[in-house]
Design an enzyme around this catalytic site. Structure first.
Site, short mmCIF file in Angstrom:
data_model
loop_
_atom_site.label_atom_id
_atom_site.label_comp_id
_atom_site.label_asym_id
_atom_site.label_seq_id
_atom_site.Cartn_x
_atom_site.Cartn_y
_atom_site.Cartn_z
CB CYS A 20 -36.82 30.19 108.50
SG CYS A 20 -36.82 28.41 108.78
N GLY A 22 -33.38 33.49 109.71
CA GLY A 22 -33.29 34.87 110.18
C GLY A 22 -33.75 35.03 111.62
CG HIS A 56 -40.46 29.93 105.43
ND1 HIS A 56 -39.37 30.56 104.87
CD2 HIS A 56 -40.00 28.82 106.03
CE1 HIS A 56 -38.29 29.85 105.11
NE2 HIS A 56 -38.63 28.78 105.81
CD GLU A 111 -40.94 33.22 103.05
OE1 GLU A 111 -41.31 33.55 104.19
OE2 GLU A 111 -39.97 32.47 102.84
N1 GLN Z 1 -31.18 25.86 108.48
C1 GLN Z 1 -32.17 26.17 109.44
C2 GLN Z 1 -32.91 24.93 109.93
O1 GLN Z 1 -32.88 23.91 109.32
C3 GLN Z 1 -33.16 27.18 108.87
C4 GLN Z 1 -33.94 26.68 107.70
C5 GLN Z 1 -34.61 27.79 106.94
O2 GLN Z 1 -34.27 28.94 107.11
N2 GLN Z 1 -35.51 27.45 106.04
O3 GLN Z 1 -33.54 24.97 110.96
#
Ligand code: GLN
Length: 555
Positions: free
Chosen positions: A385, A387, A511, A513
């Protein structure tokens, strides 16, 4: 076994006493695993006594990670344990808070649904709680609903929940309900003995509100001896075999086996007078054997994040790494590295670098630096995400020469907003409801690493984010060598980026995970840890050692 009807569903209520952090979530999940292993369909549910409507906006510093369900609910991290232990997905109905309950009741009151009646904790709040427990049984064909009551007996906050389960027991009777209470039996070193008094007090507290437990789970450093069991049984008015020892273990996945050895599942089935097959725990025993055998081979993963004081903030990520490790016969040591004071030396010795999800500007530059180090030094990298967005920003700045490139979340004035809101999101962003939550399809493109890892054309993955890779700048990134291995089916949203010619550099907007299971590691984690293990082997052995035999790929 025939499909259970709603009227057949049994309810297990797990309460906690003495202190918090006794592992009630793991205990409930372990009971779930045992019942699944005996052929039953089980759903778990967590009731949280706080006033926040959901944990979506609560600080991971305090509360640990926000676990996202397939249907897009932002929930308590205990749901992660439930899914990992029972291998069943949870849903929006699997977690609710006192705030959520009050919110519904007050909304109904404002609409006039109560026809002028005085709205009270009993019956209105307790009815709402009862309905939300019963609905799990009504909406899904399950044999057991296991409901974990958050907090500790004696808290003012959890009273309506306890009152609701007391009423449910009166409504449904012992044939349909069972109370299991988790307590602490401390060992007092200077006295040289275990003490039962806290358990006695906690059971008394529970009885005072009308709940007599049917079984006690006693958390202690060592197992309970016969005398202690007898004493607890006597004071708590339960049979001796209903005092179950929950001794400390070095790996939480061992808890179901500890409970099995204590006869926990038989106790439950006897209570409900149900017969069932002997437990099928072979895969679980196999898993534990593999985990134990993995100990000697360490692989170091640097997890570069903001919430490094609290491991629970990254619970599912850390679990998924462990699952990946056991698959390869290695033990993953996670080092939480603060992105705010990141240095090249801080990543010294890391066999892999992982940047997890996150919100807010703090520590962003440190994360960009970590991604650069991973890319340049060919250290395996997994971005999740935020990352992934960081990997894109880093690539834009240092490979594509887009100076000052950033996500519009952190720098609204950036000349190169490589990560931005979609045009249609910008129009509605004032309304706040633009977060993408829950499972969405991801198309994996032929010839990419992503496709090879998953070995499927379409996967479904959970999301929790607002920003997306900017399609206006995407072409330039791709021209310089960034590969979009996965996108939404219409190709408008980038889901996976990867770098060819790197041992492992893969990052996802979703995600992964949340989908990892101990016996079925999530493929991105599995292969990331695999790449890190290769690096570790090359680092520690002068001669490349035989890699530990990996079990069949099952994902
Ligand atoms: N802050 C980023 C977004 O809103 C990533 C969100 C996250 O890593 N869950 O897109």
């Amino acid at each position: 076994m025939s499909q259970p009807k709603p009227g057949d569903t049994r309810f297990l209520f797990v309460t906690g006493g003495v202190v918090s952090s006794l592992g009630k979530g793991i205990a409930a999940a372990s009971i779930g695993r045992l019942l699944v292993s005996r052929g039953f369909r089980v759903q778990l549910q967590k009731l949280d006594p706080y006033i926040n409507v959901d944990p979506g906006t609560m600080s991971p510093f305090q509360h640990g990670e926000v676990f996202v369900t397939e249907d897009g609910a932002e929930t308590d991290l205990d749901l992660g344990h439930y899914e990992r232990f029972t291998d069943e997905n949870t849903s929006r109905a699997s977690n609710f808070t006192a705030g959520g309950v009050y919110n519904s009741v007050i909304r109904r009151e404002r609409r006039g649904d109560y026809l002028g009646a005085t709205v009270q904790v009993i019956p209105h709040i307790t009815d709402e709680i009862k309905n939300r427990i019963l609905i799990v049984a009504e909406s899904q064909a399950v044999d057991f609903v296991i409901t974990e009551i958050g907090g500790t007996v004696g808290d003012i906050e959890s009273l309506p929940f306890l009152e609701a389960i007391r009423q449910l027991y009166t409504d449904l009777g012992p044939e349909r309900c069972m109370f299991i209470h988790l307590t602490l039996v401390p060992y007092i070193g200077h006295a040289g003995e275990m003490k039962t008094k806290p358990t006695q007090h906690s059971v008394n507290e529970l009885r005072r509100i009308g709940v007599q437990p049917h079984a006690l789970l006693c958390r202690s450093e060592q197992g309970l001896d016969r005398d202690i069991r007898r004493k607890i049984a006597l004071f708590a008015s339960v049979p001796e075999e209903a005092v179950v020892s929950a001794r400390d273990v070095d790996n939480t996945y061992k808890v179901p086996l500890v409970f099995r050895a204590e006869g926990m599942d038989d106790l439950i089935l006897d209570h409900f007078k149900i017969e069932a097959d002997t437990p099928a725990l072979g895969d679980w025993e196999e898993l534990i054997k593999r985990a134990d055998a993995s100990r000697e081979h360490k692989v170091k993963i640097a997890l570069v994040g903001k919430y490094v004081q609290l491991e629970d903030a990254y619970k599912s990520v850390i679990e998924a790494l462990a699952h990946g490790g056991w698959h390869h016969g290695v033990d993953v040591e996670v080092e939480l590295v603060s992105s705010e004071d990141l240095s090249e030396e801080g990543l010294e010795g890391a066999d892999g670098i992982l940047i997890p999800g996150g919100f807010g500007e703090r520590g962003i530059e440190g994360k960009v630096e970590a991604a650069r180090i991973a890319r340049e030094r060919e250290i395996p990298y997994l971005g999740i995400c935020l990352g992934m967005q960081i990997a894109v920003v880093e690539f834009a700045r240092h490979v594509c020469g887009m100076e000052g490139a950033n996500s519009a979340e952190f720098d609204p004035e950036t000349p190169f907003p490589v990560v931005d809101l979609l045009p249609e999101q910008k129009e509605v962003s004032d309304l706040g409801g633009t977060m993408r939550l829950g499972a969405d399809p991801v198309k994996l493109h032929e010839g990419t690493r992503a496709r090879e890892i998953f070995d499927e054309a379409v996967i479904y993955k959970r999301h929790r984010h607002r920003y997306e890779v900017n399609n206006q700048l995407r072409r330039r990134l791709e021209d310089e060598g960034l590969v979009c291995g996965g996108t939404s089916p219409d190709e408008r949203l980038v889901e996976i980026v990867e770098l060819p010619d790197h041992p492992f550099f893969v990052a996802s907007q979703f995600h992964p995970e949340f989908n990892s299971r101990p016996t079925r590691p999530e493929p991105l984690f599995r292969d990331f840890v695999g790449a890190a293990a290769e690096r570790a082997a090359a680092r520690t052995e002068p001669e490349p050692a035989e890699p530990a035999p990996a079990p069949e790929r099952t994902a």
